[in-house]
Motif scaffolding. Structure first.
Motif, PDB file in Angstrom:
ATOM      1  N   GLY A 175       0.786  -1.240   0.000  1.00  0.00           N
ATOM      2  CA  GLY A 175       0.000   0.000   0.000  1.00  0.00           C
ATOM      3  C   GLY A 175       0.810   1.278   0.000  1.00  0.00           C
ATOM      4  O   GLY A 175       0.359   2.299   0.512  1.00  0.00           O
ATOM      5  N   THR A 176       1.995   1.244  -0.611  1.00  0.00           N
ATOM      6  CA  THR A 176       2.842   2.443  -0.638  1.00  0.00           C
ATOM      7  C   THR A 176       2.186   3.557  -1.462  1.00  0.00           C
ATOM      8  O   THR A 176       1.568   3.297  -2.482  1.00  0.00           O
ATOM      9  N   PHE A 177       2.342   4.802  -1.003  1.00  0.00           N
ATOM     10  CA  PHE A 177       1.971   5.958  -1.824  1.00  0.00           C
ATOM     11  C   PHE A 177       3.162   6.214  -2.739  1.00  0.00           C
ATOM     12  O   PHE A 177       4.118   6.898  -2.375  1.00  0.00           O
ATOM     13  N   LEU A 178       3.104   5.648  -3.951  1.00  0.00           N
ATOM     14  CA  LEU A 178       4.293   5.542  -4.790  1.00  0.00           C
ATOM     15  C   LEU A 178       4.881   6.891  -5.189  1.00  0.00           C
ATOM     16  O   LEU A 178       6.080   7.026  -5.307  1.00  0.00           O
ATOM     17  N   ASN A 179       4.024   7.891  -5.397  1.00  0.00           N
ATOM     18  CA  ASN A 179       4.533   9.166  -5.903  1.00  0.00           C
ATOM     19  C   ASN A 179       4.865  10.159  -4.808  1.00  0.00           C
ATOM     20  O   ASN A 179       5.257  11.281  -5.086  1.00  0.00           O
ATOM     21  N   LEU A 180       4.683   9.748  -3.569  1.00  0.00           N
ATOM     22  CA  LEU A 180       5.049  10.635  -2.472  1.00  0.00           C
ATOM     23  C   LEU A 180       6.400  10.193  -1.909  1.00  0.00           C
ATOM     24  O   LEU A 180       6.837   9.066  -2.130  1.00  0.00           O
TER      25      LEU A 180
ATOM     26  N   GLU B 119       6.837  11.660   3.496  1.00  0.00           N
ATOM     27  CA  GLU B 119       5.402  11.955   3.369  1.00  0.00           C
ATOM     28  C   GLU B 119       4.564  10.711   3.648  1.00  0.00           C
ATOM     29  O   GLU B 119       3.505  10.789   4.287  1.00  0.00           O
TER      30      GLU B 119
ATOM     31  N   GLN C  61      11.275   9.500  -3.803  1.00  0.00           N
ATOM     32  CA  GLN C  61       9.934   9.042  -4.159  1.00  0.00           C
ATOM     33  C   GLN C  61       9.803   7.568  -3.752  1.00  0.00           C
ATOM     34  O   GLN C  61      10.630   6.738  -4.107  1.00  0.00           O
TER      35      GLN C  61
ATOM     36  N   GLY D 197       8.036   5.145  -4.623  1.00  0.00           N
ATOM     37  CA  GLY D 197       7.931   4.142  -5.676  1.00  0.00           C
ATOM     38  C   GLY D 197       9.279   3.608  -6.136  1.00  0.00           C
ATOM     39  O   GLY D 197       9.359   2.558  -6.745  1.00  0.00           O
TER      40      GLY D 197
END
Lengths: 236, 289
Positions: A87-92, A96, A132, A134
């Protein structure tokens, strides 16, 4: 005292029923493991607890019925989820991602010190702080998922295969950290693991799930010495 | 040379307006992966609200701020009432809703205010020192645009709420798992987009005059701007906006004539889609699994 109590839990993805009346209890302060083969319904059980799939049955958390609540409200009660697939926020950025973990907390000062604490547990994440997320390796993203969940300062952590994609040495380190957090901060944990031997080492109590039902339960030591568990899941 | 400089500066002024509207489009696109065709008409309605307030005797700046506030609420309400029910509908269904919204806003405004063209006041003085190159309104519009863009940048970059909105736009499932109320973040995004659009409308109205169809052309330029910059890049939308503004003005004045100005936007849209669909600043996301 039971922190989490599940009674007659049914869950389905569309027409496909996955859980058929699951019952289990997680004691306050304990680490409880759910064991079972692929497709037994372990991940679905964790998702059901967070209202990420349609369910029937009763789920009580901390003395409150939560089976009708929305995911974000359950999280706000102190249930952190390390999801299947990380569940990574890939673009943050890494930082963050971690800050989002503590998004619902009001105590901003402790959030800052918790952030530092996470970097202490996983120095690799500090090195990747501005990067980042991702672009992190699978193992790094797994550490990130665990720390993001810890940033909630949860009462209960739902851990879906936390060892997935980690090198054996890192798995041992991660499990050591989880044990320390459990003992020092009394965070209860519900652990789903493919690695049954490691899970039984970490957990106090375990449930064996087969095709959506609990078929066996007991203390980790009992299960370790159970012949069929030994043959099917521990492999000796 | 002086005439050229004048066209470039005037282009920057309208470019700022395109940039704002393009940014509003990008904000909604990032959250929903859909282009809000009604964005221009929402800005037009906001401008009429400002006009009514000013006509009722309110001084310009209070009317300006109140309009921005009302537009924000309008955006939130539109998301909750109109867009939310079709959240999981097929793309074409949602696009139809956007176009319906466009037509409804346009007709209702025309019905209430008539289609007669009205003049809209500028808050900036009539004369000033730099007047040789740029009208005070053009300079003021650039200033206001830059303030809005900077405020949005600071909000999204440095506040927890801004971070939560970005998170909700790119990964709703994980966002719920950290306790973010994703539905409300979308509504807030619509509110912000409507507020930014309102500023763009009020800045452009003194130039193009106020009528229910005023935003048609502007929205086309904004589309072109968003595409040139890359539809998923806020920074690209801003740079695209200024680029399109300058190109349109310079080409219109010296190359193709004013009548064909709008075709610059269309040529840009087609050109970008044919040769560089991700735009010039569209991010290439690096993912390792």
């Amino acid at each position: 005292m039971a922190l989490l109590e599940v009674k007659g839990l049914h869950a389905a993805y569309g027409q496909t029923r996955v859980l058929h009346g699951l019952d289990f209890v997680l004691e306050q302060g304990s680490i409880t493991a759910l064991l079972g083969a692929n497709g037994a319904g372990k991940t679905t059980t964790l998702r059901s607890l967070c209202a990420m799939v349609k369910t029937q049955g009763e789920v009580s958390f901390d003395g409150r019925r939560i089976e009708r609540m929305a995911t974000e409200d359950i999280v706000r009660l102190g249930v952190a989820h390390v999801p299947d697939g990380r569940g990574t926020f890939l673009n943050l950025s890494t930082e963050e991602n971690l800050r989002l973990g503590g998004y619902v907390r009001r105590d901003k000062k402790t959030v800052e010190s918790d952030l530092e604490r996470m970097f202490g547990y996983f120095p690799r994440l500090r090195e990747r702080r501005r990067q980042q997320a991702g672009t992190l390796s699978g193992g790094e993203q797994q550490m990130l998922a665990v720390s993001r969940a810890l940033m909630l300062a949860p009462k209960l952590m739902l851990l879906d295969e936390p060892s997935f994609g980690l090198a054996p040495l890192l798995v041992r380190e991660l499990f050591g950290i989880l044990r320390a957090i459990n003992q020092r901060e009394h965070v209860s944990m519900l652990l789903v693991e493919q690695n049954a031997a490691m899970a039984l080492d970490l957990a106090d109590h375990a449930y064996l799930i087969e095709t959506g039902r609990v078929v066996l339960q007991g203390s980790s030591n009992d299960l370790k010495s159970n012949d069929s568990v030994r043959r099917s899941y521990l492999g000796y | 040379m002086e005439a050229f400089l004048h066209q470039v500066l005037a282009g920057l002024a309208t470019g700022g307006i395109y940039a704002s509207l393009a940014l509003a489009l990008v904000m909604i696109y990032q959250a929903t992966h859909l282009v809000n065709f009604a964005q221009g008409e929402m800005a037009m309605v906001s401008t009429y609200i400002a006009w009514s307030l000013i006509n009722a005797g309110m001084p310009y700046w209070p009317a300006f701020l109140l309009t921005v506030g009302i537009s924000f609420v309008m955006g939130v309400v539109i998301e909750r009432v109109v867009i939310r029910p079709v959240e999981n509908a097929p793309v074409l269904g949602v696009v139809t809703v956007f176009i319906a919204l466009l037509v409804i806003l346009n007709s209702v405004t025309g019905w209430i205010y008539t289609y007669t063209i009205k003049s809209f006041p500028s808050p900036f003085p009539k004369e000033m020192a730099l007047g040789r190159y740029m009208s005070p309104h053009e300079l003021g519009a650039i200033g206001i645009t830059l303030v809005v863009l900077l405020a949005l940048y600071v909000f999204f970059r440095f506040t927890p709420l801004g971070l939560a909105m970005r998170a909700a736009a790119q990964n709703p499932v994980s966002s719920r798992l950290v306790g973010i109320r994703v539905g409300w973040m979308l509504a807030l995004g619509w509110g912000l987009a409507a507020a930014v659009g309102a500023v763009a409308g009020m800045m452009v109205a003194p130039i193009v005059y106020l009528d229910p169809n005023m935003m048609g052309g502007i929205l086309l330029y904004a589309f072109a701007a968003a595409l040139v910059g890359g539809i998923d890049s806020p920074m690209g939308a801003v740079i695209g906006g200024f680029t399109v503004g300058v190109l349109e003005n310079v080409l219109g004045a010296f190359v193709i004539g004013n009548e064909l100005k709008l075709s610059v936007a269309l040529v840009l849209i087609i050109g970008v889609l044919l040769f560089k669909p991700s735009g010039f600043f569209g991010k290439v996301h690096v993912t390792r699994v």
